[in-house]
Design an enzyme around this catalytic site. Structure first.
Site, PDB file in Angstrom:
ATOM      1  N   HIS A 258      -8.922  18.478 -31.721  1.00 31.33           N
ATOM      2  CA  HIS A 258      -8.525  19.213 -32.929  1.00 31.33           C
ATOM      3  C   HIS A 258      -9.597  19.076 -34.020  1.00 31.33           C
ATOM      4  CE1 HIS A 258      -4.361  20.413 -31.873  1.00 31.33           C
ATOM      5  NE2 HIS A 258      -4.346  19.294 -31.149  1.00 31.33           N
ATOM      6  N   ASP A 345      -3.939  13.621 -30.501  1.00 33.86           N
ATOM      7  CA  ASP A 345      -3.167  14.445 -29.575  1.00 33.86           C
ATOM      8  C   ASP A 345      -4.027  15.534 -28.945  1.00 33.86           C
ATOM      9  OD1 ASP A 345      -3.336  15.578 -32.176  1.00 33.86           O
ATOM     10  OD2 ASP A 345      -1.824  17.064 -31.636  1.00 33.86           O
ATOM     11  N   GLU A 346      -3.614  15.959 -27.790  1.00 32.75           N
ATOM     12  CA  GLU A 346      -4.124  17.158 -27.101  1.00 32.75           C
ATOM     13  C   GLU A 346      -5.651  17.196 -27.034  1.00 32.75           C
ATOM     14  OE1 GLU A 346      -0.562  20.323 -28.090  1.00 32.75           O
ATOM     15  OE2 GLU A 346      -2.020  19.913 -29.673  1.00 32.75           O
ATOM     16  N   SER A 347      -6.257  16.071 -26.757  1.00 31.32           N
ATOM     17  CA  SER A 347      -7.718  16.022 -26.651  1.00 31.32           C
ATOM     18  C   SER A 347      -8.099  16.256 -25.183  1.00 31.32           C
ATOM     19  CB  SER A 347      -8.230  14.662 -27.145  1.00 31.32           C
ATOM     20  OG  SER A 347      -9.609  14.684 -27.383  1.00 31.32           O
TER      21      SER A 347
END
Length: 530
Positions: A258, A345-347
């Site tokens: 992100h 998150d969401e890496s």
């Protein structure tokens, strides 16, 4: 049989009717529901002769007295004075360590709001304000005297951390919009505001040692708007405004994923390739190959979409950690609260070993500056430092993994607390990748029984996030949080065995009277008898 005149019969009937209709303290519609409410005979009359007595000293005592006087004066149409010598509406700071618990006692002679701490006094004031006429919401005079039913309230929160997150990265919201959000939270006894300050679409906080972050990274937002950012002085203003209302700001810099806005600002933070090129075109998320020879990286292209998982810092560069250190240092200097949120998150394109290395080092940097790290639940796959917190949003295994490491969990299950989720399939704003979340869905869950293996003792608190991919202005914010922010307030404050949907639904309908007066753009759920 003695004869009763018609006039006496009418008088008796009116007297009986009035006594039947007189409201008690138990009839009041306080949200979140207090732990204990006891009604008593009698009432207190609030009028122009009412004086607020401040008993006990503290940094915020005088401000609270003036705050309460202003609110009461608004519905009386007369000025209410404060004093440290005498009065019949008493703010009493007591000796003890229950800083958020409060007692509200109402008799014919006086009203006393007491607590060991200033936060508790402020929370007691919020309950008291809900006993006043609805016109208090717009500061409109309605009467020269207000009757408050006698009784007592003894109250304290179930969880110590009661938060809401506002995403200002996907779409930027100015200082006044954030203050409006804080005011809503304050009225519901929330005590933590989590600000999501960076993401792929925008960087929203001035960092003097890395000025391009706002010059370039702050220049756009989802959909291609002009974006924006907070100067350090504006950020301090938000922090101070929240603190005055006993709300602590938790800043988040999301990393190592992100991060496209930062990568567009500083090419040297890229891992040798432009993460926005190619990956987004196919929406195929693959780990970047760090073993390939590096080329001089180019800045990432500014991004205005809503897909996730394509960006990452170069986790093997010393410069990356210098960047993280500088950012954390500058934000910490402006943020007196205990927490710093590192995202995590969401890496998806970060190699797993590199992700673990990065999270471990980011935690150490935050700890160096005296803060406790919070991260989205993926950070539990790294080695959490003692005392650090995993914010559960999606993967129950991660919440359990954090617990097994001896760390607390902050509960934010996407299926219950994400206020950006659509209410149903007809909702014009929001997404629904996690769930459709109606108001009863947001209310009917218990944090201590939501994840197998996670009990109340493992939970630091509850937070309800508002992501803003589809949210562009204050009216949008209001539509998505009213009424769900009320539901989570009660989930976080009131013990689950005292909560009841039918009872809450009635109190929520009553609360909407004030929203109507304020012109709040709220969702009229078919689940509620408005």
């Amino acid at each position: 049989m003695r004869y009763l005149s018609p006039f006496l019969l009418i008088a008796l009937f009116l007297s009986f009717s009035c006594s039947q209709e007189q409201e008690t303290l138990n009839d009041q519609n306080i949200i979140p529901l207090p732990r204990e409410v006891k009604s008593a005979k009698g009432s207190f009359i609030v009028d122009a002769s009412t004086t607020i007595l401040i008993e006990g000293r503290g940094e915020g005592m005088d401000w609270m007295g003036e705050y309460l006087a202003d609110k009461i004066g608004g519905v009386l149409g007369s000025e209410i004075s404060t004093s440290t010598e005498g009065g019949n509406l008493i703010l009493r700071k007591t000796q003890g360590d229950q800083l958020e618990a409060y007692n509200l006692s109402i008799s014919n002679e006086e009203i006393v709001i007491s607590s060991d701490g200033e936060p508790g006094l402020f929370f007691g004031i919020q309950s008291f304000l809900q006993l006043l006429p609805d016109e208090i919401a717009v500061q409109r005079p309605v009467s020269s005297a207000i009757t408050i039913p006698a009784g007592s309230i003894n109250d304290q929160p179930e969880y110590g951390y009661r938060g809401s997150m506002l995403d200002v990265a996907r779409h930027f919201f100015d200082v006044e919009d954030v203050k409006h959000y804080i005011d809503v939270m304050a009225g519901l006894k929330y005590n933590y505001l989590h600000l999501h300050l960076s993401d792929d679409q925008g960087w929203r906080i001035e960092i003097k040692s890395w000025p391009k972050l706002t010059e370039i990274g702050g220049s756009t937002e989802v959909g291609g708007g002009e974006g924006g950012f907070y100067t350090q002085e504006e950020y301090k203003e938000i922090v101070a405004y929240a603190a005055q209302r006993y709300i602590t700001v938790v800043p988040e810099i999301d990393m190592p994923g992100h991060t496209n806005a930062a990568l567009a600002s500083y090419a040297e933070l890229n891992p040798g390739v432009n993460p926005a090129n190619g990956i987004l075109d196919s929406l195929t998320i693959v780990p970047l190959d760090y073993d390939k020879p590096k080329v001089n990286p180019e800045p990432a292209e500014l991004y205005t979409g809503i897909e996730v998982g394509f960006s990452t810092f170069a986790t093997d560069l010393d410069l990356t950690y210098q960047f993280v250190d500088d950012v954390v240092r500058e934000i910490v200097e402006m943020t007196p609260g205990p927490y710093f949120h590192i995202g995590g998150d969401e890496s998806h394109v970060t190699d797993k070993d590199d992700y673990i290395k990065f999270v471990n080092r980011a935690q150490e940097i935050v700890q160096k500056y005296g803060k406790v790290s919070i991260g989205w639940d993926e950070v539990a796959t790294a080695s959490l430092l003692p005392g650090n917190i995993a914010q559960f949003w999606g993967d129950e295994d991660n919440a359990v993994l954090a617990n097994k490491q001896g760390n607390k969990v902050l509960m934010s299950p996407a299926k219950k607390t994400y206020m950006d989720m659509q209410y149903d399939s007809t909702t014009q704003l929001g997404l629904h990748w996690a769930a459709y979340i109606e108001i009863d869905d947001a209310y009917n869950w218990d944090p201590a029984n939501y994840v197998d293996g996670i009990t109340a003792e493992d939970i630091i608190g509850v937070e309800t996030p508002l992501w803003t991919e589809t949210i562009t202005n204050r009216a949008d914010i209001q539509y998505m949080i009213f009424p769900r922010i009320y539901a989570t307030a009660e989930v976080a404050w009131t013990p689950s065995n005292q909560r009841n949907w039918e009872n809450f639904e009635g109190r929520l309908a009553n609360a909407s009277k004030r929203w109507e007066m304020q012109g709040i753009n709220y969702y009229k759920s078919p689940k509620v008898n408005w």
